[in-house]
Structures are given as structure tokens and as C-alpha cells.
Design a protein around this motif. Structure first.
Motif, PDB file in Angstrom:
ATOM      1  N   ALA A  57      19.120  -5.390  30.696  1.00  0.00           N
ATOM      2  CA  ALA A  57      18.430  -4.005  30.553  1.00  0.00           C
ATOM      3  C   ALA A  57      18.255  -3.454  32.215  1.00  0.00           C
ATOM      4  O   ALA A  57      18.778  -2.357  32.358  1.00  0.00           O
ATOM      5  N   GLU A  58      17.503  -3.858  32.760  1.00  0.00           N
ATOM      6  CA  GLU A  58      17.626  -3.282  34.458  1.00  0.00           C
ATOM      7  C   GLU A  58      18.621  -3.119  34.981  1.00  0.00           C
ATOM      8  O   GLU A  58      18.495  -1.380  35.901  1.00  0.00           O
ATOM      9  N   GLN A  59      19.690  -3.982  34.803  1.00  0.00           N
ATOM     10  CA  GLN A  59      20.938  -3.877  35.910  1.00  0.00           C
ATOM     11  C   GLN A  59      21.493  -2.540  34.701  1.00  0.00           C
ATOM     12  O   GLN A  59      22.378  -2.510  36.074  1.00  0.00           O
ATOM     13  N   LEU A  60      21.707  -2.821  33.433  1.00  0.00           N
ATOM     14  CA  LEU A  60      22.198  -1.610  33.139  1.00  0.00           C
ATOM     15  C   LEU A  60      22.017  -0.248  33.072  1.00  0.00           C
ATOM     16  O   LEU A  60      22.390   0.783  33.701  1.00  0.00           O
ATOM     17  N   LEU A  61      19.878  -0.054  33.575  1.00  0.00           N
ATOM     18  CA  LEU A  61      20.147   1.243  33.598  1.00  0.00           C
ATOM     19  C   LEU A  61      19.845   1.884  35.428  1.00  0.00           C
ATOM     20  O   LEU A  61      19.731   2.888  35.668  1.00  0.00           O
ATOM     21  N   LYS A  62      20.986   1.414  36.166  1.00  0.00           N
ATOM     22  CA  LYS A  62      20.762   0.889  37.296  1.00  0.00           C
ATOM     23  C   LYS A  62      22.071   2.354  37.281  1.00  0.00           C
ATOM     24  O   LYS A  62      22.350   3.334  37.823  1.00  0.00           O
ATOM     25  N   PHE A  63      22.536   2.416  36.251  1.00  0.00           N
ATOM     26  CA  PHE A  63      24.036   3.483  36.060  1.00  0.00           C
ATOM     27  C   PHE A  63      23.007   4.909  35.677  1.00  0.00           C
ATOM     28  O   PHE A  63      23.087   4.566  33.919  1.00  0.00           O
ATOM     29  N   GLU A  64      22.507   5.278  36.273  1.00  0.00           N
ATOM     30  CA  GLU A  64      21.724   6.638  35.608  1.00  0.00           C
ATOM     31  C   GLU A  64      21.946   7.627  34.666  1.00  0.00           C
ATOM     32  O   GLU A  64      21.589   8.451  34.074  1.00  0.00           O
ATOM     33  N   PHE A 102      23.865   6.609  31.677  1.00  0.00           N
ATOM     34  CA  PHE A 102      23.871   5.943  30.522  1.00  0.00           C
ATOM     35  C   PHE A 102      23.174   5.564  30.139  1.00  0.00           C
ATOM     36  O   PHE A 102      21.766   5.596  30.564  1.00  0.00           O
ATOM     37  N   ALA A 103      22.705   5.452  28.693  1.00  0.00           N
ATOM     38  CA  ALA A 103      21.534   4.692  27.659  1.00  0.00           C
ATOM     39  C   ALA A 103      22.167   3.180  27.222  1.00  0.00           C
ATOM     40  O   ALA A 103      23.580   3.637  27.061  1.00  0.00           O
ATOM     41  N   LEU A 104      20.827   3.066  26.288  1.00  0.00           N
ATOM     42  CA  LEU A 104      20.795   2.213  25.853  1.00  0.00           C
ATOM     43  C   LEU A 104      21.134   2.261  24.286  1.00  0.00           C
ATOM     44  O   LEU A 104      20.511   2.786  23.358  1.00  0.00           O
ATOM     45  N   GLY A 105      21.771   1.503  23.430  1.00  0.00           N
ATOM     46  CA  GLY A 105      22.094   1.955  21.906  1.00  0.00           C
ATOM     47  C   GLY A 105      21.229   1.052  21.067  1.00  0.00           C
ATOM     48  O   GLY A 105      22.029  -0.772  21.431  1.00  0.00           O
ATOM     49  N   ILE A 106      20.475   1.653  21.058  1.00  0.00           N
ATOM     50  CA  ILE A 106      19.795   1.010  19.839  1.00  0.00           C
ATOM     51  C   ILE A 106      19.101   0.554  18.337  1.00  0.00           C
ATOM     52  O   ILE A 106      19.874   1.736  17.862  1.00  0.00           O
ATOM     53  N   GLY A 107      19.985  -0.511  17.615  1.00  0.00           N
ATOM     54  CA  GLY A 107      20.000  -0.453  15.872  1.00  0.00           C
ATOM     55  C   GLY A 107      19.331  -1.602  15.259  1.00  0.00           C
ATOM     56  O   GLY A 107      18.212  -1.693  16.319  1.00  0.00           O
ATOM     57  N   GLY A 108      19.818  -1.788  14.522  1.00  0.00           N
ATOM     58  CA  GLY A 108      18.782  -2.966  13.157  1.00  0.00           C
ATOM     59  C   GLY A 108      18.497  -4.138  13.853  1.00  0.00           C
ATOM     60  O   GLY A 108      17.326  -4.458  13.015  1.00  0.00           O
ATOM     61  N   VAL A 109      19.063  -4.863  15.233  1.00  0.00           N
ATOM     62  CA  VAL A 109      18.569  -5.868  15.584  1.00  0.00           C
ATOM     63  C   VAL A 109      17.094  -6.310  16.149  1.00  0.00           C
ATOM     64  O   VAL A 109      16.094  -6.617  16.058  1.00  0.00           O
ATOM     65  N   LEU A 110      16.702  -5.089  16.691  1.00  0.00           N
ATOM     66  CA  LEU A 110      15.482  -4.332  16.863  1.00  0.00           C
ATOM     67  C   LEU A 110      14.444  -4.389  15.622  1.00  0.00           C
ATOM     68  O   LEU A 110      13.030  -4.763  16.292  1.00  0.00           O
ATOM     69  N   SER A 154      31.422  10.186  33.810  1.00  0.00           N
ATOM     70  CA  SER A 154      30.221  10.889  33.565  1.00  0.00           C
ATOM     71  C   SER A 154      28.680  10.798  32.478  1.00  0.00           C
ATOM     72  O   SER A 154      28.249  11.349  32.581  1.00  0.00           O
ATOM     73  N   GLY A 155      28.928   9.609  32.602  1.00  0.00           N
ATOM     74  CA  GLY A 155      28.116   8.555  31.590  1.00  0.00           C
ATOM     75  C   GLY A 155      28.334   7.923  30.395  1.00  0.00           C
ATOM     76  O   GLY A 155      29.619   7.120  30.194  1.00  0.00           O
ATOM     77  N   GLY A 156      27.706   7.516  29.466  1.00  0.00           N
ATOM     78  CA  GLY A 156      27.922   7.129  28.300  1.00  0.00           C
ATOM     79  C   GLY A 156      26.731   6.158  27.784  1.00  0.00           C
ATOM     80  O   GLY A 156      25.851   6.053  27.978  1.00  0.00           O
ATOM     81  N   VAL A 157      27.132   4.903  27.317  1.00  0.00           N
ATOM     82  CA  VAL A 157      26.053   4.827  25.648  1.00  0.00           C
ATOM     83  C   VAL A 157      26.753   2.949  26.498  1.00  0.00           C
ATOM     84  O   VAL A 157      27.740   2.541  25.524  1.00  0.00           O
ATOM     85  N   PHE A 158      25.825   2.018  26.267  1.00  0.00           N
ATOM     86  CA  PHE A 158      26.294   0.872  26.502  1.00  0.00           C
ATOM     87  C   PHE A 158      25.420   0.387  25.023  1.00  0.00           C
ATOM     88  O   PHE A 158      24.131   0.472  24.323  1.00  0.00           O
TER      89      PHE A 158
END
Length: 258
Positions: free
Chosen positions: A164-171, A173-181, A150-154
């Protein structure tokens, strides 16, 4: 303007003395809800305790973290699965692969992760995925189930544009972005806008770990997710309100049980 901390370990010992204050500060900064992952059998109890203390605000996940996978992984998973009926878990997590420190239980991690991916298919719950030094192995497993998930978060994405492009092929799913940014050394400020649409990002802290600047080195907490939101707005050249609105839409799309 409200937004979600999609990954916070508020059940940890680090928050035992002042959890109500931590929640209060999060609400004051605009955090409308927090999603709390389990990492093993014992933590299911602590996660559920937090979520029952703050109903409608803290939401539980259930899973076996890769660093907790040992020789007894099958027993652990059996006992975890038996607890599915105890609460309305919103995701299978925190699960995944971690070969950063050692690969002693590599085979067990692979088997445990695949078993929990199968749980996600069976329950149609999203996955909250942890991955360190194991992306190729992770993708190899996920591709077999891609159409059924059904989906999820990396979670805690810190990779480069290609990863990022490899992970985004899983349509779904989203990327979890935190403090490292916010870290001075991070390349995410350039790489994310280059290849990742805001529609594929959710906010997270991973508290108590990896606090954003200017709190780096301190205990992280959910209130600090606002700093991640503001940095995303800066690097994408949009308003903080736009980031909040878009990431909230992403959260609701992925986590349908909140």
C-alpha cells in the motif's frame, strides 16, 4: 448520503436479464453513479450500451485488460484507440498486468500496459489499473510517467501495508477497496487504517465478482458497495456519512469527466 461504485462490469452477461432492477437496487442503497470499464474491443460496445441506457448514471472507460492481451495486442490497441471519439470516456481502463495464472504473454502485457499509460498521458484521463502478482513490474513502468499522469485507481487492492505504501507514493492515485475487506480472512481491516488515509480510498464492487459478506459466493452487484462503505466506517472509526463524503471527494478529484 450518496457514493460511487468506481468499478463494476454491469455490461456482462450476468446482468443481461435484470439490469434495470440491478440499477434500481443500487440507487435505493445510495449509489449515485457507477463507473464501467471495458476489457477488450468487443466490450466497448457492451459498456457503451449500458452507459447510453443509463445516461448520467453509468460512465464508460476504455482499455485492454491484461488477461485479454495476446499476440495480436498491437492490432487490438490500434482498434481501441480509433474508438476514443465515440463517447466521452472517463478513464483508461481496465488495464494493467496479471501474472497470476501464467506469464505466456508477459512481454506483450508489459508493452500493452505501457502503451495505454501513454494514452493516459496524452488524454490526461486517469488510469484504472488491475495488478496481480506484478506490482514490481507495474511500478517500474509507472515511475517513468509519474509526473505526467493525471491520476488513477489501483483497482481491487488486497495487498499488505508495504505494498500500500509503495502505491501511495503515486500521490494522484487512490486504492480501490471492495468486498474482500469484509472477508473473514482479510487483513485489510487492520492494514488499511494503519497506513492508508481515507483520502486515498475509493469504493468499488468489481461486480459480478467478489461479493461482500453476507453475499459472498453470490453474484455481486453495485448495491452491495454500501456494505464495503459500512465496513470501512467501522474499521476507521468514523461515520458512514464521513466515508461517503470523503470517497466522493476522491472520486471527483480523480475522475474529472464525470
Amino acid at each position: 448520503m450518496t457514493f460511487t461504485d468506481t468499478h463494476t462490469h454491469l455490461d456482462g452477461e450476468e446482468f443481461k436479464a435484470d439490469l434495470p432492477d440491478v440499477i434500481g437496487r443500487a440507487k435505493a442503497q445510495g449509489v449515485g453513479r457507477v463507473l464501467v470499464p471495458a476489457i477488450d474491443l468487443k466490450s466497448v460496445d457492451t459498456v457503451l450500451a449500458v452507459c447510453r441506457q443509463f445516461p448520467g448514471y453509468a460512465f464508460p472507460m476504455i482499455g485492454l485488460h491484461p488477461e485479454e492481451v495476446k499476440a495480436d495486442w498491437e492490432t487490438q490497441l490500434c482498434q481501441l484507440k480509433a474508438r476514443f471519439t465515440e463517447a466521452s470516456f472517463i478513464a483508461i481502463g481496465e488495464v494493467g498486468l496479471d501474472f497470476y495464472w501464467d506469464r505466456t504473454f508477459e512481454r506483450e502485457q508489459l508493452l500493452a500496459f505501457e502503451a495505454q499509460v501513454e494514452w493516459a498521458v496524452e488524454t490526461q484521463l486517469p488510469l484504472m489499473i488491475h495488478c496481480r502478482k506484478a506490482q514490481n513490474e507495474l511500478l517500474h513502468i509507472l515511475k517513468r510517467y509519474e509526473k505526467e499522469l493525471s491520476g488513477g485507481v489501483f483497482h481491487c487492492f488486497t495487498g499488505n501495508q508495504k505494498e500500500a505504501e509503495q502505491l501511495l507514493k503515486f500521490e494522484r492515485f487512490a486504492l480501490g477497496i471492495g468486498g474482500v475487506l469484509t472477508f473473514k480472512s482479510s487483513h485489510l481491516r487492520e492494514d488499511l487504517p494503519a497506513v492508508v488515509p481515507l483520502e486515498r480510498i475509493v469504493l468499488e464492487t468489481d461486480s459480478p465478482y467478489m461479493a461482500p459478506v453476507p453475499h459472498r459466493g453470490e453474484r455481486n452487484e453495485s448495491a452491495f458497495v454500501r456494505l464495503v462503505l459500512e465496513k470501512l466506517a467501522e474499521v476507521y472509526g468514523v461515520s458512514a456519512e464521513k466515508v461517503a463524503q470523503t470517497t466522493e471527494e476522491n472520486v471527483r478529484r480523480i475522475f474529472t469527466k464525470i
